[in-house]
Design an enzyme around this catalytic site. Sequence first.
Site, PDB file in Angstrom:
ATOM      1  CG  LEU A   1      -2.259   1.089   1.675  1.00  0.00           C
ATOM      2  CD1 LEU A   1      -2.815   1.991   0.535  1.00  0.00           C
ATOM      3  CD2 LEU A   1      -2.410   0.995   2.964  1.00  0.00           C
TER       4      LEU A   1
ATOM      5  CB  THR B   1      -0.958   4.171  -3.926  1.00  0.00           C
ATOM      6  OG1 THR B   1      -1.957   3.090  -3.141  1.00  0.00           O
ATOM      7  CG2 THR B   1      -0.782   3.355  -5.432  1.00  0.00           C
ATOM      8  CB  CYS B   2      -1.454   4.932   0.725  1.00  0.00           C
ATOM      9  SG  CYS B   2      -2.246   5.294   2.148  1.00  0.00           S
ATOM     10  CE  LYS B   3       3.920   7.525  -2.512  1.00  0.00           C
ATOM     11  NZ  LYS B   3       4.731   6.101  -2.962  1.00  0.00           N
TER      12      LYS B   3
END
Length: 338
Positions: free
Chosen positions: A247, A250-252
């Site tokens: 994850l 894309t999910c910083k």
Amino acid sequence: MLGKIALEEAFALPRFEEKTRWWASLFSTDAEQHVREITDIDTLRIEYADKHGVGYQILSYTAPGVQDIWDPEEAHALAVEINDYIAERVSKASDRLGAFATLSMHDPTRAASELRRCVETHGFKGALVNDTQRAGPDGDDLIFYDNPSWDVFWQTCTNLDVPLYLHPRNPTGTIYDKLWADRKWLIGPPLSFAQGVSLHVLGMVTNGVFDRHPRLQVILGHLGEHIPFDMWRINHWFEDRKKVLGLRETCKRTIREYFAENLWITTSGHFSTTTLNFCMAEVGADRVLFSIDYPFERFEEGCGWFDGAEMNETDRVKIGRENGKKLFKLGEYKDSSA
């Protein structure tokens, strides 16, 4: 409290009065009153606002609206009609009323163009979209806005510096048949609304929409559509499990950071002091906005509750009007500095 700003406040086109009456019969104990209130723009709702201390309202087209129309041309034409209609009506009371754009969400470029027209020509305060767009030959496809093909739309929101309100709509098509037909009393506020919107906005988080557009602002009604109550659990699984599995690509940032920087919640249709105080503890008073959800909820209920809710006055003024004044860049309106 005077000068409150309310921003989940619905209207309907008068020419759809019979359809509005039919919809109202599914949830209202007084369908005729609902029809009168939702088709009124600047008489009843301003009378109610004066009585209950609301200085400014941002109006939006009622759900499911254009998101229930699966033909792209028909959907776009209705959106333009709605926007031109409400622009003309609110212009007559611009110190009391504003509007969100209605958008057909079949095509990101076309949606972006209509949003730009509404903001630049009519002075709209952003857009309100009723969750996923129905599409396909029989209306059974659903369009989400959480993949890179929608970046042109989200970039337009940030370029214009206006928020998008992600509002619920009823489940339709085979999703309705499979999940809700035998559980019809759970459709709407009891469960389905929160389920739909929370899936959509968390998809935006995990698919990187806010990382690609870090200034994007999205509003969620009904005290966050259940997400604040799962904040610890979402954060734990994202950070300790899902990011280890990929994850992170894309999910910083953390879910709490997205709520601090990109997401807002409103009090619309959720008049519980205990719940509000919990949400304030989770997301902070700086990210909460007052709203009513009129005419599905009553001015006297929403305003009476909020004005008397146990909280410090600094937070009441923030939530009641100051956060909204900043987000929507509002000038003077009735009791804006009361």
